[in-house]
Design a protein around this motif. Structure first.
Motif, PDB file in Angstrom:
ATOM      1  N   ARG A   1      14.270  45.307 -63.721  1.00 22.64           N
ATOM      2  CA  ARG A   1      14.006  46.245 -62.632  1.00 22.64           C
ATOM      3  C   ARG A   1      13.431  45.493 -61.438  1.00 22.64           C
ATOM      4  O   ARG A   1      12.365  44.870 -61.545  1.00 22.64           O
ATOM      5  CB  ARG A   1      13.027  47.322 -63.079  1.00 22.64           C
ATOM      6  N   ALA A   2      14.118  45.511 -60.337  1.00 23.43           N
ATOM      7  CA  ALA A   2      13.602  44.892 -59.103  1.00 23.43           C
ATOM      8  C   ALA A   2      14.387  45.428 -57.929  1.00 23.43           C
ATOM      9  O   ALA A   2      15.538  45.849 -58.069  1.00 23.43           O
ATOM     10  CB  ALA A   2      13.745  43.368 -59.160  1.00 23.43           C
ATOM     11  N   ASP A   3      13.742  45.402 -56.763  1.00 23.76           N
ATOM     12  CA  ASP A   3      14.404  45.793 -55.524  1.00 23.76           C
ATOM     13  C   ASP A   3      15.116  44.553 -54.972  1.00 23.76           C
ATOM     14  O   ASP A   3      14.506  43.475 -54.883  1.00 23.76           O
ATOM     15  CB  ASP A   3      13.354  46.302 -54.519  1.00 23.76           C
ATOM     16  N   ALA A   4      16.385  44.697 -54.624  1.00 25.01           N
ATOM     17  CA  ALA A   4      17.168  43.562 -54.127  1.00 25.01           C
ATOM     18  C   ALA A   4      16.558  42.972 -52.860  1.00 25.01           C
ATOM     19  O   ALA A   4      16.908  41.850 -52.471  1.00 25.01           O
ATOM     20  CB  ALA A   4      18.596  44.006 -53.856  1.00 25.01           C
ATOM     21  N   ARG A   5      15.632  43.690 -52.224  1.00 26.05           N
ATOM     22  CA  ARG A   5      15.008  43.174 -51.006  1.00 26.05           C
ATOM     23  C   ARG A   5      13.783  42.329 -51.312  1.00 26.05           C
ATOM     24  O   ARG A   5      13.180  41.750 -50.417  1.00 26.05           O
ATOM     25  CB  ARG A   5      14.644  44.344 -50.084  1.00 26.05           C
TER      26      ARG A   5
ATOM     27  N   LEU B   1      19.481  51.999 -52.130  1.00 27.64           N
ATOM     28  CA  LEU B   1      20.248  51.932 -50.885  1.00 27.64           C
ATOM     29  C   LEU B   1      21.378  52.952 -50.860  1.00 27.64           C
ATOM     30  O   LEU B   1      21.924  53.258 -49.798  1.00 27.64           O
ATOM     31  CB  LEU B   1      20.810  50.516 -50.681  1.00 27.64           C
ATOM     32  N   GLY B   2      21.710  53.478 -52.036  1.00 34.37           N
ATOM     33  CA  GLY B   2      22.738  54.512 -52.123  1.00 34.37           C
ATOM     34  C   GLY B   2      22.268  55.858 -51.593  1.00 34.37           C
ATOM     35  O   GLY B   2      23.031  56.816 -51.585  1.00 34.37           O
ATOM     36  N   ARG B   3      20.994  55.946 -51.182  1.00 33.86           N
ATOM     37  CA  ARG B   3      20.500  57.190 -50.556  1.00 33.86           C
ATOM     38  C   ARG B   3      20.534  57.086 -49.039  1.00 33.86           C
ATOM     39  O   ARG B   3      20.177  58.041 -48.349  1.00 33.86           O
ATOM     40  CB  ARG B   3      19.062  57.455 -51.010  1.00 33.86           C
TER      41      ARG B   3
ATOM     42  N   TRP C   1      29.287  53.310 -65.556  1.00 31.48           N
ATOM     43  CA  TRP C   1      28.322  53.223 -64.447  1.00 31.48           C
ATOM     44  C   TRP C   1      29.034  53.543 -63.144  1.00 31.48           C
ATOM     45  O   TRP C   1      30.139  53.030 -62.907  1.00 31.48           O
ATOM     46  CB  TRP C   1      27.725  51.813 -64.396  1.00 31.48           C
ATOM     47  N   PRO C   2      28.468  54.406 -62.295  1.00 29.09           N
ATOM     48  CA  PRO C   2      29.184  54.749 -61.060  1.00 29.09           C
ATOM     49  C   PRO C   2      29.452  53.503 -60.220  1.00 29.09           C
ATOM     50  O   PRO C   2      28.564  52.686 -60.015  1.00 29.09           O
ATOM     51  CB  PRO C   2      28.229  55.704 -60.332  1.00 29.09           C
ATOM     52  N   GLY C   3      30.691  53.365 -59.806  1.00 33.01           N
ATOM     53  CA  GLY C   3      31.034  52.247 -58.924  1.00 33.01           C
ATOM     54  C   GLY C   3      31.082  50.906 -59.627  1.00 33.01           C
ATOM     55  O   GLY C   3      30.895  49.870 -58.981  1.00 33.01           O
ATOM     56  N   ALA C   4      31.361  50.889 -60.946  1.00 33.51           N
ATOM     57  CA  ALA C   4      31.432  49.609 -61.664  1.00 33.51           C
ATOM     58  C   ALA C   4      32.510  48.712 -61.045  1.00 33.51           C
ATOM     59  O   ALA C   4      33.582  49.180 -60.655  1.00 33.51           O
ATOM     60  CB  ALA C   4      31.717  49.861 -63.136  1.00 33.51           C
TER      61      ALA C   4
ATOM     62  N   TYR D   1      19.507  42.074 -61.596  1.00 33.35           N
ATOM     63  CA  TYR D   1      18.416  42.971 -61.199  1.00 33.35           C
ATOM     64  C   TYR D   1      19.033  44.281 -60.735  1.00 33.35           C
ATOM     65  O   TYR D   1      20.165  44.322 -60.236  1.00 33.35           O
ATOM     66  CB  TYR D   1      17.609  42.384 -60.039  1.00 33.35           C
ATOM     67  N   ASP D   2      18.278  45.362 -60.856  1.00 35.01           N
ATOM     68  CA  ASP D   2      18.716  46.656 -60.332  1.00 35.01           C
ATOM     69  C   ASP D   2      17.496  47.567 -60.287  1.00 35.01           C
ATOM     70  O   ASP D   2      16.558  47.407 -61.072  1.00 35.01           O
ATOM     71  CB  ASP D   2      19.791  47.283 -61.235  1.00 35.01           C
ATOM     72  N   LEU D   3      17.521  48.521 -59.372  1.00 36.27           N
ATOM     73  CA  LEU D   3      16.424  49.497 -59.311  1.00 36.27           C
ATOM     74  C   LEU D   3      16.515  50.504 -60.451  1.00 36.27           C
ATOM     75  O   LEU D   3      15.532  51.140 -60.792  1.00 36.27           O
ATOM     76  CB  LEU D   3      16.469  50.251 -57.979  1.00 36.27           C
TER      77      LEU D   3
ATOM     78  N   GLY E   1      23.807  46.935 -61.718  1.00 32.99           N
ATOM     79  CA  GLY E   1      24.381  48.174 -62.257  1.00 32.99           C
ATOM     80  C   GLY E   1      24.664  48.069 -63.744  1.00 32.99           C
ATOM     81  O   GLY E   1      23.789  47.774 -64.552  1.00 32.99           O
ATOM     82  N   GLY E   2      25.931  48.279 -64.125  1.00 27.93           N
ATOM     83  CA  GLY E   2      26.331  48.249 -65.529  1.00 27.93           C
ATOM     84  C   GLY E   2      26.515  46.853 -66.096  1.00 27.93           C
ATOM     85  O   GLY E   2      26.971  46.703 -67.233  1.00 27.93           O
ATOM     86  N   GLY E   3      26.223  45.817 -65.326  1.00 30.41           N
ATOM     87  CA  GLY E   3      26.157  44.453 -65.872  1.00 30.41           C
ATOM     88  C   GLY E   3      27.472  43.696 -65.953  1.00 30.41           C
ATOM     89  O   GLY E   3      27.581  42.712 -66.685  1.00 30.41           O
ATOM     90  N   THR E   4      28.470  44.091 -65.165  1.00 31.28           N
ATOM     91  CA  THR E   4      29.764  43.388 -65.219  1.00 31.28           C
ATOM     92  C   THR E   4      29.596  41.895 -64.919  1.00 31.28           C
ATOM     93  O   THR E   4      30.149  41.042 -65.618  1.00 31.28           O
ATOM     94  CB  THR E   4      30.754  44.017 -64.205  1.00 31.28           C
ATOM     95  N   THR E   5      28.818  41.582 -63.897  1.00 32.11           N
ATOM     96  CA  THR E   5      28.627  40.172 -63.522  1.00 32.11           C
ATOM     97  C   THR E   5      28.020  39.377 -64.681  1.00 32.11           C
ATOM     98  O   THR E   5      28.427  38.240 -64.952  1.00 32.11           O
ATOM     99  CB  THR E   5      27.688  40.078 -62.296  1.00 32.11           C
TER     100      THR E   5
HETATM  101  C1  SAM Z   1      28.169  49.587 -56.880  1.00 30.03           C
HETATM  102  S1  SAM Z   1      26.819  49.585 -57.988  1.00 30.03           S
HETATM  103  C2  SAM Z   1      26.930  47.986 -58.752  1.00 30.03           C
HETATM  104  C3  SAM Z   1      27.974  47.975 -59.829  1.00 30.03           C
HETATM  105  C4  SAM Z   1      27.913  46.745 -60.719  1.00 30.03           C
HETATM  106  N1  SAM Z   1      28.399  45.555 -60.019  1.00 30.03           N
HETATM  107  C5  SAM Z   1      28.719  47.009 -61.984  1.00 30.03           C
HETATM  108  O1  SAM Z   1      29.791  46.426 -62.163  1.00 30.03           O
HETATM  109  O2  SAM Z   1      28.299  47.873 -62.761  1.00 30.03           O
HETATM  110  C6  SAM Z   1      25.428  49.402 -56.899  1.00 30.03           C
HETATM  111  C7  SAM Z   1      24.103  49.256 -57.614  1.00 30.03           C
HETATM  112  O3  SAM Z   1      23.080  48.994 -56.643  1.00 30.03           O
HETATM  113  C8  SAM Z   1      21.861  49.475 -57.204  1.00 30.03           C
HETATM  114  N2  SAM Z   1      20.856  49.516 -56.122  1.00 30.03           N
HETATM  115  C9  SAM Z   1      20.758  50.368 -55.073  1.00 30.03           C
HETATM  116  N3  SAM Z   1      19.713  50.065 -54.285  1.00 30.03           N
HETATM  117  C10 SAM Z   1      19.127  48.982 -54.836  1.00 30.03           C
HETATM  118  C11 SAM Z   1      18.018  48.182 -54.470  1.00 30.03           C
HETATM  119  N4  SAM Z   1      17.259  48.440 -53.372  1.00 30.03           N
HETATM  120  N5  SAM Z   1      17.682  47.118 -55.264  1.00 30.03           N
HETATM  121  C12 SAM Z   1      18.408  46.850 -56.391  1.00 30.03           C
HETATM  122  N6  SAM Z   1      19.486  47.577 -56.787  1.00 30.03           N
HETATM  123  C13 SAM Z   1      19.837  48.625 -56.013  1.00 30.03           C
HETATM  124  C14 SAM Z   1      22.247  50.822 -57.786  1.00 30.03           C
HETATM  125  O4  SAM Z   1      21.290  51.274 -58.737  1.00 30.03           O
HETATM  126  C15 SAM Z   1      23.635  50.478 -58.405  1.00 30.03           C
HETATM  127  O5  SAM Z   1      23.510  50.142 -59.759  1.00 30.03           O
END
Ligand code: SAM
Length: 268
Positions: A105-109, A140-142, A47-50, A94-96, A76-80
């Motif tokens: 699936r949920a928005d962190a906001r 938020l990565g956009r 997963w990018p940025g794990a 949760y993650d988008l 993201g990839g579920g490390t936590t």
């Molecule tokens: C740096 S990665 C997290 C990596 C994760 N801790 C792991 O170890 O795999 C950031 C994550 O934020 C998620 N993300 C971006 N915007 C989001 C939002 N508004 N709500 C929930 N997740 C979001 C992305 O899809 C991505 O998986």
């Protein structure tokens, strides 16, 4: 002088860092040459940025107890989730762009969780738009920190973390500054720290060394040497606590200043 090994004696293999058991870090400088620990696999390294699993392991050992609910709003990839469950904590992610069935699936906001339910929150958000996670418009990565869109979105995510975190409990936010050609340096760490401070009590700042494997690839090293900029060498790990609240005699709640100096290890 060349020394020869006695016949029959084999050279001892160097222990692989990903096979070593995790250890509690005693200082604010952490260095993890591998993403996983103990010969296991925590999260999806593709997963990018794990996140390095030992970052989360250290936080959970210090600030949670078995049975506590650990929440990652950008899992993201579920490390936590993997680290928390290995340690006997309950975990919600949760993650988008969920890529495993136990990440919802949920928005962190706007998280589907009651207020004050989390015993710990860990979040490793996008560092502005330096990586592409998904095409979801809410990602938020956009959002560009230089363009001013990223910080208001992160503020909304921090407000939501404050809502779900139980008073008196901790959160960890893992982030790095960013440098992009044409945009220059973006001090994400300082900007996010000041926004966290408006909502939580600061507990500590850890510097986590990054092992830039790309450094020896392609032109990265030459670009940094000749281009007059630095590649990121560390991540910030910000540790905060939600201030406890006392009930007022009239039944309302008022914030209480956080307990000082009591942030030592509490879990096993
Ligand atoms: C740096 S990665 C997290 C990596 C994760 N801790 C792991 O170890 O795999 C950031 C994550 O934020 C998620 N993300 C971006 N915007 C989001 C939002 N508004 N709500 C929930 N997740 C979001 C992305 O899809 C991505 O998986």
């Amino acid at each position: 002088m060349k020394t020869s090994r006695p016949p029959g004696l084999r050279r001892l293999a160097k222990p692989r860092p990903d096979r070593l058991p995790p250890r509690l870090e005693p200082t604010t400088l952490w260095d993890f040459p591998s993403r996983n620990y103990g010969g296991g696999v925590q999260g999806d390294g593709a997963w990018p940025g794990a996140t390095p699993a030992q970052v989360i392991w250290n936080l959970l050992r210090r600030y949670t107890r078995p049975g506590d609910l650990v929440v990652d709003p950008m899992a993201g990839g579920g490390t936590t989730l993997d680290v928390a469950r290995e340690l006997g904590r309950r975990a919600l992610g949760y993650d988008l762009a969920p890529r495993r069935p136990d990440v919802f699936r949920a928005d962190a906001r706007k998280l589907p969780l009651e207020s004050g339910k989390a015993g710990f929150v860990f979040v490793d958000p996008p560092y502005s738009n330096h990586l592409r996670y998904s095409g979801d418009p809410g990602c938020l990565g956009r959002l560009d920190a230089a363009g001013g869109e990223y910080y208001p979105a992160m503020e909304a995510a921090l407000d939501e973390i404050r809502r779900i975190l139980a008073p008196g409990r901790h959160l960890g936010l893992y982030v790095s500054d960013s440098f992009a050609k044409g945009k220059g340096f973006q001090p994400l760490g300082f900007e996010l720290f000041s926004r966290l401070r408006q909502r939580f009590d600061p507990v500590d700042i850890v510097a986590v060394a990054r092992h830039n494997r790309v450094l020896e690839r392609g032109d990265y090293r030459r670009a940094a040497e000749e281009g007059g900029f630095f590649l990121r060498g560390f991540n910030y790990l910000f540790i905060f606590r939600r201030g406890a609240e006392r009930r007022r005699p009239d039944g309302g709640r008022r914030p209480r200043a956080g307990r000082r100096g009591g942030s030592g290890p509490c879990g096993k």
